[in-house]
Scaffold this motif. Sequence first.
Motif, mmCIF file in Angstrom:
data_model
loop_
_atom_site.group_PDB
_atom_site.id
_atom_site.type_symbol
_atom_site.label_atom_id
_atom_site.label_comp_id
_atom_site.label_asym_id
_atom_site.label_seq_id
_atom_site.Cartn_x
_atom_site.Cartn_y
_atom_site.Cartn_z
ATOM 1 N N ASP A 23 0.844 -1.196 0.000
ATOM 2 C CA ASP A 23 0.000 0.000 0.000
ATOM 3 C C ASP A 23 0.880 1.248 0.000
ATOM 4 O OD1 ASP A 23 -2.361 -1.441 0.070
ATOM 5 O OD2 ASP A 23 -2.365 -1.534 2.264
ATOM 6 N N PRO A 24 0.490 2.284 -0.758
ATOM 7 C CA PRO A 24 1.307 3.508 -0.810
ATOM 8 C C PRO A 24 1.666 4.106 0.550
ATOM 9 C CG PRO A 24 -0.346 3.550 -2.522
ATOM 10 C CD PRO A 24 -0.633 2.327 -1.677
ATOM 11 N N PRO A 25 0.798 4.009 1.575
ATOM 12 C CA PRO A 25 1.241 4.567 2.866
ATOM 13 C C PRO A 25 2.502 3.906 3.427
ATOM 14 C CG PRO A 25 -1.115 4.232 2.886
ATOM 15 C CD PRO A 25 -0.592 3.599 1.617
ATOM 16 N N ASN A 26 2.871 2.733 2.886
ATOM 17 C CA ASN A 26 4.105 2.081 3.331
ATOM 18 C C ASN A 26 5.346 2.641 2.645
ATOM 19 O OD1 ASN A 26 2.869 0.322 5.144
ATOM 20 N ND2 ASN A 26 2.299 -1.058 3.479
ATOM 21 N N ASP A 27 5.181 3.589 1.740
ATOM 22 C CA ASP A 27 6.316 4.255 1.105
ATOM 23 C C ASP A 27 6.616 5.510 1.916
ATOM 24 O OD1 ASP A 27 8.237 5.368 -0.491
ATOM 25 O OD2 ASP A 27 6.857 5.899 -2.114
ATOM 26 N N ARG A 28 7.414 5.338 2.959
ATOM 27 C CA ARG A 28 7.713 6.448 3.862
ATOM 28 C C ARG A 28 9.187 6.839 3.722
ATOM 29 N NH1 ARG A 28 5.861 4.847 9.730
ATOM 30 N NH2 ARG A 28 5.992 7.099 10.065
ATOM 31 N N LEU A 29 9.431 8.104 3.392
ATOM 32 C CA LEU A 29 10.788 8.645 3.337
ATOM 33 C C LEU A 29 10.992 9.485 4.593
ATOM 34 C CD1 LEU A 29 13.506 9.351 2.006
ATOM 35 C CD2 LEU A 29 12.303 11.192 0.776
ATOM 36 N N PHE A 30 12.026 9.140 5.353
ATOM 37 C CA PHE A 30 12.305 9.856 6.599
ATOM 38 C C PHE A 30 13.469 10.824 6.402
ATOM 39 C CE2 PHE A 30 10.279 5.900 7.898
ATOM 40 C CZ PHE A 30 9.324 6.364 8.793
ATOM 41 N N GLU A 31 13.515 11.830 7.246
ATOM 42 C CA GLU A 31 14.650 12.752 7.230
ATOM 43 C C GLU A 31 15.925 11.919 7.357
ATOM 44 O OE1 GLU A 31 14.567 15.932 6.709
ATOM 45 O OE2 GLU A 31 12.414 16.310 6.892
ATOM 46 N N PHE A 32 16.948 12.300 6.583
ATOM 47 C CA PHE A 32 18.133 11.440 6.517
ATOM 48 C C PHE A 32 18.863 11.300 7.845
ATOM 49 C CE2 PHE A 32 19.920 15.583 5.517
ATOM 50 C CZ PHE A 32 21.150 15.571 6.178
ATOM 51 N N GLN A 33 18.691 12.258 8.751
ATOM 52 C CA GLN A 33 19.370 12.168 10.040
ATOM 53 C C GLN A 33 18.635 11.277 11.032
ATOM 54 O OE1 GLN A 33 17.870 14.939 8.824
ATOM 55 N NE2 GLN A 33 19.249 16.693 8.861
ATOM 56 N N SER A 34 17.385 10.929 10.737
ATOM 57 C CA SER A 34 16.601 10.142 11.697
ATOM 58 C C SER A 34 17.161 8.723 11.779
ATOM 59 C CB SER A 34 15.128 10.117 11.291
ATOM 60 O OG SER A 34 14.949 9.363 10.115
ATOM 61 N N PRO A 47 8.152 8.242 14.273
ATOM 62 C CA PRO A 47 7.222 9.371 14.293
ATOM 63 C C PRO A 47 6.982 10.000 12.920
ATOM 64 C CG PRO A 47 9.053 9.706 15.834
ATOM 65 C CD PRO A 47 9.365 8.484 15.044
ATOM 66 N N ALA A 48 5.763 10.412 12.712
ATOM 67 C CA ALA A 48 5.397 11.091 11.467
ATOM 68 C C ALA A 48 6.206 12.375 11.286
ATOM 69 C CB ALA A 48 3.899 11.388 11.452
ATOM 70 N N GLU A 49 6.658 12.975 12.391
ATOM 71 C CA GLU A 49 7.452 14.212 12.290
ATOM 72 C C GLU A 49 8.787 13.962 11.588
ATOM 73 O OE1 GLU A 49 5.110 13.278 15.045
ATOM 74 O OE2 GLU A 49 6.877 13.534 16.312
ATOM 75 N N TRP A 50 9.248 12.730 11.566
ATOM 76 C CA TRP A 50 10.506 12.409 10.889
ATOM 77 C C TRP A 50 10.321 12.304 9.387
ATOM 78 C CZ3 TRP A 50 12.748 7.659 14.017
ATOM 79 C CH2 TRP A 50 13.085 8.073 15.304
ATOM 80 N N GLU A 51 9.094 12.187 8.920
ATOM 81 C CA GLU A 51 8.856 11.963 7.500
ATOM 82 C C GLU A 51 9.050 13.223 6.675
ATOM 83 O OE1 GLU A 51 5.559 9.565 5.981
ATOM 84 O OE2 GLU A 51 5.138 9.053 8.080
ATOM 85 N N VAL A 52 9.611 13.037 5.493
ATOM 86 C CA VAL A 52 9.728 14.114 4.525
ATOM 87 C C VAL A 52 8.364 14.266 3.871
ATOM 88 C CG1 VAL A 52 10.847 14.848 2.379
ATOM 89 C CG2 VAL A 52 12.166 13.596 4.112
ATOM 90 N N LYS A 53 7.842 15.468 3.886
ATOM 91 C CA LYS A 53 6.531 15.716 3.276
ATOM 92 C C LYS A 53 6.705 15.776 1.759
ATOM 93 C CE LYS A 53 4.841 16.033 7.357
ATOM 94 N NZ LYS A 53 4.974 14.721 7.973
ATOM 95 N N ARG A 54 5.956 14.931 1.086
ATOM 96 C CA ARG A 54 6.060 14.867 -0.371
ATOM 97 C C ARG A 54 4.684 14.976 -0.994
ATOM 98 N NH1 ARG A 54 9.016 9.346 -1.332
ATOM 99 N NH2 ARG A 54 7.570 8.713 0.279
ATOM 100 N N ARG A 55 4.674 15.447 -2.211
ATOM 101 C CA ARG A 55 3.438 15.511 -2.970
ATOM 102 C C ARG A 55 2.993 14.089 -3.297
ATOM 103 N NH1 ARG A 55 3.323 16.045 -8.503
ATOM 104 N NH2 ARG A 55 5.532 16.486 -8.445
ATOM 105 N N VAL A 56 1.714 13.826 -3.185
ATOM 106 C CA VAL A 56 1.179 12.509 -3.522
ATOM 107 C C VAL A 56 1.247 12.319 -5.034
ATOM 108 C CG1 VAL A 56 -0.865 11.024 -3.472
ATOM 109 C CG2 VAL A 56 -0.334 12.498 -1.512
#
Length: 149
Positions: A23-34, A47-56
């Motif tokens: 499922d697409p929600p499993n494609d999570r890119l996190f900040e590289f320092q996390s 945490p969701a705060e670690w995720e890079v916000k990307r356009r769908v």
Amino acid sequence: MGSSIALAIRRTAHTRQNFSPPDPPNDRLFEFQSRHPPTADTCDGCPAEWEVKRRVREDKTPQPHYGIIASGNAVIKDGETRERLREAIGALCFEMEAAGLMQDFPYIVIRGICDYADSHKDKQWQGYAALAAASYTKELLRRNPWILV
Ligand SMILES: [Zn+2]
């Protein structure tokens, strides 16, 4: 390429099980320092705060990218290492299998990207990424049979 991938996935129960995209929600890119917790099996607790916000993406079919694939003898699973190599050599992704071939004959490397080469990496996209790369390779050879000569 998208329809041939869909056909290959639908072929058998085995192909549906092993090559369907998560499922697409499993494609999570996190900040590289996390840093993924070393004892956690999944990113459910990251945490969701670690995720890079990307356009769908509206188009869910795999997209080809052309450029440098860094090849080496170690798995890259560290976001800071990934970023350092990306900046130093412009690597789009990393792989381990092709490095030994370089000395023997001319070749190109076609890879399906299945993770972000960081501490959060897992295997859930591997089957689909492998199928996408195989599908691309098949299409490339179909359109350019002279490559095999
Ligand atoms: Zn994680």
